[in-house]
Enzyme design. Structure first.
Site, PDB file in Angstrom:
ATOM      1  CG  HIS B 523      -1.755  -1.349   1.171  1.00 32.41           C
ATOM      2  ND1 HIS B 523      -2.355  -1.910   2.283  1.00 32.41           N
ATOM      3  CD2 HIS B 523      -2.353  -2.004   0.283  1.00 32.41           C
ATOM      4  CE1 HIS B 523      -3.073  -2.809   1.969  1.00 32.41           C
ATOM      5  NE2 HIS B 523      -3.140  -2.808   0.911  1.00 32.41           N
ATOM      6  CG  LEU B 524       4.372   1.434  -1.985  1.00 33.40           C
ATOM      7  CD1 LEU B 524       5.135   0.630  -3.027  1.00 33.40           C
ATOM      8  CD2 LEU B 524       5.341   2.052  -1.070  1.00 33.40           C
TER       9      LEU B 524
END
Lengths: 214, 595
Positions: B523-524
């Site tokens: 989850h960048l």
């Protein structure tokens, strides 16, 4: 003796004893000296004990040898463009070596170290001496040319775990012995009727992709 | 342009990337009567192919050989903790696992499907209202999204209906209707499907969290709890908790994916064309630089091709969108020294640590049973649901048991309690005990944006096409570490209430740098964020480039700072939100939608 015992065990499918032992597996990638190291090291990393089979009965060395001919072992999935600049450990692997080369350098290094220190290759040493050497490699206390021993050890340990616990289609986890010791059902992959059976032991044994059961 | 370049017949819209965002935008644009070409750098993929049972149920291929993930040998990023270091290539998959191929990471994600909390959408304003501007630490780039929950609500609702999301509402149209998350905002409708059953560990967590006084709820999951037909007419089967979500195509057609939920309809549409194995090199612009003319890409045969288009929609993974903007000169690149520019600014991650609880050895936790999006969470320490005043940090963290199915190799790697050797008989005993009798609780926290955490192009390393790799400059900051440690202590309270035999609380440590070798989350976010000020955002609130009006950029790159929630639900809603404004305004009057 370690090495020879290992060959016999590694070629045995389930250790039932009565049947004539199948022919020992002949490694494709590893040479004889490397193979003896691999058998001995696997036997220490996952020993047979009261909790279940060891890496040799699970044919972990065979799994690793077969992996060495896949694109993975040639680094096909890794970014391998130069320059290779070493940095802090937390920035990750920065060696120019794919898994195959790590094994070649690492095993030669382990055997050279064993021979210098103990006048015997790794496979011929007593188990507690082997454990000491493996711990030294794990802790990064040995250097094999430009390969830090921890890089080799981590590669070996990762593949040993994969061999013991992956689907037998890849050559290891013989007789689903790795899964049985965990209570992992493998490719059953349907728990519609068990999801709310809280805390209970799942009654069905493991099954593999090809339908082998345990 | 090179000599062998070919220029193809113009189309209305080029969509770069075949994941969730690209599939939604392509569907919407074909509905609007536009011709659409979708370019996907990876291979074509389908659930019938990659998801076929039993071959797909192979942990080695799925989670350890990364069969469905990005081919790092062609393209990766470089990473460093601060600007004084030399960033080094991310050579092997570890900390994060970007996808590749048709469906993108949407083919092999887990399925946790959230709406963004209203306070997170205007976090800067909310923090100032509650605690004053001085509460924001020096160097933290706290921002609002420029769009409110009320504006996005119809699009959250639409995404849930397309995905076939399972969950329990708390409030619908202002009325309390169920046992859902008491902190969640009112909805215009219920979830399309009821929540998934609790697995045992989630059931225990729900009970214990309530006993401690927290407010547990069922995680909203894009794993169908029942048979479902979505608004596009495609069907999903009920999830059977097989435990093969993350890293796999769902053989049950239960987990929402672009491949199951949108592409079967899109592929048959006469205005739509999918081109797989096509790697976009650059968005082309006209001589004024303010209008895109199409894209140049390398096709499956390695030929360089130009595809002219009226509109370019970037829908690649978060950091690929940012990189394409940098490579194409769209938007001013961020300069952390001058604190100017916007592309690469506000790069964020997610602040996740996993604690382990051991139960009575007579109890089997059956961790291999699971659904990727299933589980139980509490939000008492997420977003602005609690008073940060006395705590002195910004941000929060949901806490959950999200037992997505722990398989054998992963169990072996996880090993035993801390202090257990990694191999030998002691490892074996500890590992087997842990696998059979433990459970995991995540603090799934937000990560704030900081002036010296950013993305730019690497000066040294290049991809297989000769273009510079993207460079990440990232480290954990004290604000976020303090937040994690506070929330993890609350996990300790819940573990005690569960009757734990042993608990290992995993806290982020001060001074310990971001470690690229440990899987954390994919989850960048951020790097090309949305907002209302072109000085601090690359995109306006409609996901449109401030500088090149016919370029829209859809993805978690738009998040001005991190969130405690999983990003896909928000990305899907932002896609529908942007598509709505393109269809209702932009197509008739092409030009900036905000000024």
């Amino acid at each position: 003796m370690q090495g020879l015992a290992g060959v016999a065990a590694c070629g045995t499918v389930s250790g039932t004893g009565a049947a004539a032992p199948p022919k020992p597996y002949m490694p494709v990638f590893f040479n004889a000296a490397e193979w003896n190291f691999l058998l001995a090291a696997c036997d220490r990393l996952i020993p047979a004990d009261a909790n279940g089979p060891g890496a040799l009965a699970l044919n972990v060395p065979r799994f690793i040898d077969q992996q060495m001919t896949t694109p993975y072992a040639q680094g096909a999935q890794w970014y391998m463009a130069a320059p290779f600049v070493q940095g802090p450990d937390n920035l990750g692997y920065q060696l120019p070596y794919p898994p195959r080369d790590l094994y070649r350098h690492g095993i030669a290094g382990m055997n050279a170290h064993a021979t210098t220190r103990h006048a015997k290759p790794f496979a011929a040493l007593a188990p507690d001496v082997q454990d000491d050497l493996l711990r030294a490699a794990e802790g990064g206390r040995l250097v094999f040319g430009d390969v830090p021993s921890a890089a080799f050890f981590d590669q070996l340990l990762a593949n040993v775990m994969e061999g013991a616990f992956s689907d037998p289609i890849h050559g290891g986890n013989t007789g689903l012995g790795g899964w049985a010791m965990l209570g992992f059902p493998g490719a059953r992959a349907d728990f519609m009727d068990w999801v709310d059976r809280y805390g209970a032991h799942y009654p069905l044994g493991s099954v593999s992709i090809t339908g082998e059961t345990a | 342009m090179s000599d062998d370049a070919r220029t193809l017949k113009p189309v209305d819209v080029v969509v770069v990337g075949g994941g969730w965002a690209g599939s939604i935008m392509a569907k919407e644009m074909t509905e609007a009567g536009r011709t659409v070409v979708m370019l996907e750098r990876g291979p074509d993929r389908s659930t019938a192919g990659e998801g076929a049972y039993p071959a797909s149920i192979d942990e080695l291929e799925g989670n350890f050989r990364y069969k469905l993930f990005q081919d790092l040998s062609k393209n990766t990023v470089t990473i460093r903790n601060n600007a004084n270091q030399t960033a080094l290539p991310y050579r092997r998959m570890a900390a994060f696992l970007p996808g590749e191929g048709v469906g993108g990471a949407g083919l092999h994600w887990s399925g946790v499907h959230f709406r963004m909390p209203p306070d997170d959408l205007r976090l800067r304003s909310r923090v100032i209202e509650k605690y004053g501007a001085k509460f924001i630490p020096e160097g933290m780039n706290l921002q609002d999204y420029g769009v409110t929950y009320e504006e996005l609500e119809p699009f959250f609702d639409k995404a849930e209906k397309v995905f076939g999301t399972s969950g329990e509402a708390y409030k619908v149209n202002g009325q309390v209707v169920g046992q859902g998350n008491v902190f969640s905002p009112s909805r215009s409708d219920h979830f399309p499907l009821p929540p998934l059953k609790d697995v045992y560990t989630a059931h225990l967590f729900r009970k214990a969290a309530a006993e401690v006084g927290f407010h547990p709820y069922s995680l909203p999951a894009a794993n169908a709890s029942q048979q479902y037909t979505n608004p596009y007419g495609v069907q999903m089967g009920p999830c059977n908790f097989c435990g093969y979500c993350s890293g796999y195509a769902c053989y049950m057609y239960s987990k929402a994916s672009p491949n199951v939920n949108i592409l079967p309809v899109l592929r048959r549409h006469p205005l739509f064309e999918l081109r797989a194995n096509c790697h976009v090199l650059k968005v082309e612009r006209d001589s004024t630089g303010t209008r895109a003319t199409g894209v140049t890409y390398t096709d499956a045969e390695g030929k360089v091709v130009t595809q002219p288009a009226e509109m370019v929609i970037l829908t690649a993974f978060q950091f690929h969108n940012v990189r394409l903007m940098l490579l194409s000169g769209i938007g001013k690149p961020y300069d952390p020294v001058k604190n100017e520019g916007v592309v690469g600014r506000n790069f964020v991650y997610q602040n996740v640590t996993t604690s382990v609880v051991w139960l009575d050895p007579k109890v089997e936790t059956n961790q291999y049973i699971g659904a990727g999006g299933g589980g139980v969470a509490f939000d008492d320490f997420n977003s602005e649901n609690f008073d940060h005043g006395p705590l002195g940090f910004v941000g929060g963290s949901p806490v959950w048991v999200n037992q997505a199915g722990v398989k054998a190799i992963a169990g072996a790697h996880s090993g035993g309690p801390p202090g257990t050797p990694r191999w030998g008989s002691a490892w074996k005993a500890g590992m087997i005990d842990t696998y059979r009798h433990s459970l995991r609780i995540d603090a799934h926290g937000a990560n704030m944006a900081y002036r010296d955490v950013y993305l730019d192009l690497d000066p040294t390393w290049k991809d297989a096409y000769g273009q510079p790799l993207l460079r990440m400059t990232f480290d954990w900051k004290d604000n976020d570490i303090r937040m994690n440690r506070y929330v993890v202590d609350r996990i300790g309270d819940v573990a005690k209430a569960m009757g734990a035999r042993n608990v290992h609380l995993t806290r982020r440590e001060f001074g310990k740098p971001f470690d690229t070798r440990q899987y954390q989350t994919t989850h960048l976010g951020g790097g090309a964020v949305m907002g209302t000020d072109p000085q601090t955002s690359a995109l306006n609130r409609y996901m449109q480039s401030w500088d090149v009006h016919n370029v829209f950029v859809i993805g978690a790159n738009a998040f001005p700072q991190g969130t405690g929630y999983n990003p896909t639900g928000m990305v899907a809603a932002l896609a529908y939100w942007a598509a709505h404004h393109i269809r209702t305004t932009y197509l008739a009057h092409p030009g900036p939608l905000a000024g």
